[in-house]
Motif scaffolding. Structure first.
Motif, PDB file in Angstrom:
ATOM      1  N   ILE A 179       0.729  -1.111  -0.155  1.00  9.41           N
ATOM      2  CA  ILE A 179       0.073   0.115  -0.157  1.00  9.41           C
ATOM      3  C   ILE A 179       0.688   1.255  -0.001  1.00  9.41           C
ATOM      4  CG2 ILE A 179      -1.651   1.254   1.557  1.00  9.41           C
ATOM      5  CD1 ILE A 179      -3.034  -1.181   2.330  1.00  9.41           C
ATOM      6  N   TYR A 180       2.162   1.261   0.655  1.00  8.45           N
ATOM      7  CA  TYR A 180       2.676   2.253   0.817  1.00  8.45           C
ATOM      8  C   TYR A 180       3.416   2.541  -0.285  1.00  8.45           C
ATOM      9  CZ  TYR A 180       6.834   5.152   2.081  1.00  8.45           C
ATOM     10  OH  TYR A 180       7.764   6.113   2.089  1.00  8.45           O
ATOM     11  N   GLN A 181       3.976   1.671  -1.230  1.00  8.06           N
ATOM     12  CA  GLN A 181       4.816   1.623  -2.523  1.00  8.06           C
ATOM     13  C   GLN A 181       3.849   2.344  -3.559  1.00  8.06           C
ATOM     14  OE1 GLN A 181       6.334  -2.277  -2.810  1.00  8.06           O
ATOM     15  NE2 GLN A 181       8.352  -1.625  -1.735  1.00  8.06           N
ATOM     16  N   GLU A 182       2.828   1.535  -3.623  1.00  9.96           N
ATOM     17  CA  GLU A 182       1.513   1.946  -4.606  1.00  9.96           C
ATOM     18  C   GLU A 182       1.307   3.460  -4.482  1.00  9.96           C
ATOM     19  OE1 GLU A 182      -1.312  -0.813  -4.809  1.00  9.96           O
ATOM     20  OE2 GLU A 182      -0.045  -2.300  -5.819  1.00  9.96           O
ATOM     21  N   GLY A 183       0.912   3.824  -3.135  1.00  7.48           N
ATOM     22  CA  GLY A 183       0.544   5.334  -2.848  1.00  7.48           C
ATOM     23  C   GLY A 183       1.593   6.425  -3.196  1.00  7.48           C
ATOM     24  N   THR A 184       2.913   5.937  -2.755  1.00  8.12           N
ATOM     25  CA  THR A 184       3.895   7.008  -3.180  1.00  8.12           C
ATOM     26  C   THR A 184       4.359   7.053  -4.743  1.00  8.12           C
ATOM     27  OG1 THR A 184       5.810   5.194  -2.897  1.00  8.12           O
ATOM     28  CG2 THR A 184       5.215   6.673  -1.020  1.00  8.12           C
ATOM     29  N   GLU A 185       3.826   6.210  -5.455  1.00  2.00           N
ATOM     30  CA  GLU A 185       3.720   6.114  -6.985  1.00  2.00           C
ATOM     31  C   GLU A 185       2.798   6.987  -7.468  1.00  2.00           C
ATOM     32  OE1 GLU A 185       4.282   1.918  -7.980  1.00  2.00           O
ATOM     33  OE2 GLU A 185       6.046   1.771  -7.234  1.00  2.00           O
ATOM     34  N   LEU A 186       2.059   7.202  -6.924  1.00  2.00           N
ATOM     35  CA  LEU A 186       0.586   7.844  -7.627  1.00  2.00           C
ATOM     36  C   LEU A 186       0.943   9.423  -7.760  1.00  2.00           C
ATOM     37  CD1 LEU A 186      -2.409   6.418  -5.707  1.00  2.00           C
ATOM     38  CD2 LEU A 186      -1.776   6.235  -8.291  1.00  2.00           C
ATOM     39  N   PRO A 187       0.851  10.113  -8.824  1.00  2.00           N
ATOM     40  CA  PRO A 187       1.070  11.541  -8.948  1.00  2.00           C
ATOM     41  C   PRO A 187       0.123  12.127  -8.112  1.00  2.00           C
ATOM     42  CG  PRO A 187       0.273  10.537 -10.916  1.00  2.00           C
ATOM     43  CD  PRO A 187       0.488   9.567 -10.214  1.00  2.00           C
ATOM     44  N   GLN A 188       0.402  13.539  -8.097  1.00  2.00           N
ATOM     45  CA  GLN A 188      -0.548  14.543  -7.373  1.00  2.00           C
ATOM     46  C   GLN A 188      -1.105  15.757  -8.483  1.00  2.00           C
ATOM     47  OE1 GLN A 188       1.900  14.398  -3.788  1.00  2.00           O
ATOM     48  NE2 GLN A 188      -0.157  14.202  -2.612  1.00  2.00           N
ATOM     49  N   ILE A 189      -2.112  16.379  -8.339  1.00  2.00           N
ATOM     50  CA  ILE A 189      -2.591  17.271  -9.000  1.00  2.00           C
ATOM     51  C   ILE A 189      -1.764  18.694  -8.450  1.00  2.00           C
ATOM     52  CG2 ILE A 189      -4.319  18.655 -10.390  1.00  2.00           C
ATOM     53  CD1 ILE A 189      -5.956  16.257 -10.022  1.00  2.00           C
ATOM     54  N   VAL A 190      -0.552  19.273  -9.102  1.00  2.00           N
ATOM     55  CA  VAL A 190      -0.136  20.554  -8.629  1.00  2.00           C
ATOM     56  C   VAL A 190      -1.162  21.810  -8.792  1.00  2.00           C
ATOM     57  CG1 VAL A 190       2.242  19.699  -8.862  1.00  2.00           C
ATOM     58  CG2 VAL A 190       1.076  21.046 -10.827  1.00  2.00           C
ATOM     59  N   THR A 191      -0.862  22.713  -7.990  1.00  2.00           N
ATOM     60  CA  THR A 191      -1.867  23.777  -8.105  1.00  2.00           C
ATOM     61  C   THR A 191      -1.268  25.036  -8.775  1.00  2.00           C
ATOM     62  OG1 THR A 191      -1.232  24.655  -5.784  1.00  2.00           O
ATOM     63  CG2 THR A 191      -3.031  23.186  -6.050  1.00  2.00           C
ATOM     64  N   PHE A 192       0.280  24.908  -9.205  1.00  2.00           N
ATOM     65  CA  PHE A 192       0.950  26.202  -9.580  1.00  2.00           C
ATOM     66  C   PHE A 192       1.152  27.137  -8.222  1.00  2.00           C
ATOM     67  CE2 PHE A 192      -0.148  24.747 -13.706  1.00  2.00           C
ATOM     68  CZ  PHE A 192       0.925  25.159 -14.409  1.00  2.00           C
ATOM     69  N   CYS A 193       0.780  26.793  -7.107  1.00  2.00           N
ATOM     70  CA  CYS A 193       1.385  27.678  -5.863  1.00  2.00           C
ATOM     71  C   CYS A 193       1.943  26.581  -4.735  1.00  2.00           C
ATOM     72  CB  CYS A 193      -0.128  27.981  -5.223  1.00  2.00           C
ATOM     73  SG  CYS A 193       0.168  28.969  -3.727  1.00  2.00           S
ATOM     74  N   LYS A 194       3.314  26.814  -4.905  1.00  2.00           N
ATOM     75  CA  LYS A 194       4.006  25.885  -4.071  1.00  2.00           C
ATOM     76  C   LYS A 194       3.721  25.864  -2.766  1.00  2.00           C
ATOM     77  CE  LYS A 194       8.680  26.155  -6.627  1.00  2.00           C
ATOM     78  NZ  LYS A 194       9.922  26.571  -6.429  1.00  2.00           N
TER      79      LYS A 194
END
Length: 359
Positions: free
Chosen positions: A76-91
């Motif tokens: 679960i940890y490995q698959e979760g860290t491999e998922l991308p996230q949607i950036v917001t253009f605000c760091k």
């Protein structure tokens, strides 16, 4: 991830069904419980020739034969860290969220009118389409509008700035010529819903929509509270339907690795001795549904986002601004003087798309 936490299908021949029923099932190419688990009795009857009563019994037996399959925490940890996230253009906002808007989760954005809830949604619709070569998701978006606040021009402005930004990133090995204003506009599938029934119908239809548009990675519901607050004076009826909507939202999110982004209104919570505070609408029943809760407010002339619920991040705050091009960071000289250490270290790796903002 989906297969591991889901149900493993067994053979129908091992469910103890009568031989006469098994013959008809096998003749129609139904061999496992997974083959029939999503079917209605009428559909199974038409496909196999079994009576409706027999089909009800087959589906009940097949459903009871399913057993959960455990999965170890490392997977679960490995698959979760491999998922991308949607950036917001605000760091600052991405850092607050642990890298961006997460997939396979429901993120709620609440706040008073005009604070920027719809702007966050529009930015997400653009950002979800960022090419994978620059750290993006490379997906499409579904936008369910219940208030009529969606503005095509704002989406185009954000798309134009995103295209220009990606085009100026150096060192990109892959061609990003397909990332255009036109492709971004085409990648947002818009629904205008006038009542709760239409909202539920659209949400239930997401799996079918994905058969035509398999790259959908974001579902926006703006807002979840507009119809539910006014169409259901009985709190029990509202709570029941909200549970149904939540189930329909989280199912495609987990199955298809989507992000679900919903906005919510604010309401007054009157306490003892006449004191009152502003809290997200729809009560405690809805409060348990989102995975993350982000509340937007004003600190003088500056917008601030407060993370009040998240399983993977500590609760904190971050300043942001809404520019012509979308969400952006607030410069140090524009931040309120009371600003402390509002942010925590990011929990995910840096993205090329965000690193380029420093250039």
């Amino acid at each position: 991830m989906t297969e591991a936490v889901g149900m493993s299908g067994g053979l129908l021949s091992e469910c103890g069904l009568p031989s006469s029923q098994m013959m008809k099932l096998l003749s129609a190419d139904f061999t496992t419980t997974d083959d029939v688990k999503d079917m209605k009795p009428s559909e199974l009857s038409q496909a196999t020739g079994l009576s409706l009563k027999e089909c009800v019994e087959v589906l009940r037996t097949a459903s009871n034969s399913h057993h959960p399959s455990p999965v170890d925490m490392l997977q679960i940890y490995q698959e979760g860290t491999e998922l991308p996230q949607i950036v917001t253009f605000c760091k600052a906002l991405d850092t607050l969220l642990g890298g961006g808007i997460p997939l396979q989760a429901i993120t709620e954005v609440s706040g008073m009118p005009g604070v920027g809830k719809t702007q966050v949604c529009l930015q997400a619709c653009v950002s979800v389409q960022l090419p994978k070569s620059v750290g993006g998701v490379g997906g499409e978006a579904v936008y369910v509008d219940t208030e009529g606040s969606f503005t095509v021009k704002r989406l185009k402005d954000m798309a134009s700035c995103a295209v220009h930004h990606v085009g100026t990133i150096g060192g990109v090995a892959e061609d990003v010529s397909g990332f255009t204003i036109e492709s971004i506009m085409k990648g947002v599938h818009y629904f205008r819903c006038q009542n709760c029934v239409e909202v539920l119908a659209v949400v239930k239809n997401i799996p079918k929509l994905m058969l035509v548009h398999p790259n959908i990675r974001l579902l926006v519901l703006d807002s979840v509270s507009f119809h539910f607050r006014h169409d259901f004076p009985d709190a029990r009826d509202r709570a029941k339907l909200l549970r149904t909507v939540t189930k329909e939202l989280i199912q495609p999110a987990v199955t298809h690795k989507m992000a679900v982004l919903v906005t919510n209104h604010m309401t007054t919570n009157v306490k003892e001795k006449g004191s009152a505070t502003l809290v997200p609408a729809l009560g405690e029943t809805w409060g348990h549904c989102p995975t993350l809760r982000l509340n937007l407010s004003w600190c003088g002339p500056t917008r601030v986002a407060a993370l009040t619920k998240a399983p993977h991040c500590q609760n904190s705050s971050a300043y942001f601004q809404v520019s012509i091009g979308g969400l952006r960071d607030v410069s140090d000289n524009m931040q309120p003087s009371t600003a402390g250490n509002l942010q925590h270290e990011p929990l995910t790796k840096k993205r090329k798309i965000m690193e380029s903002n420093d250039r």
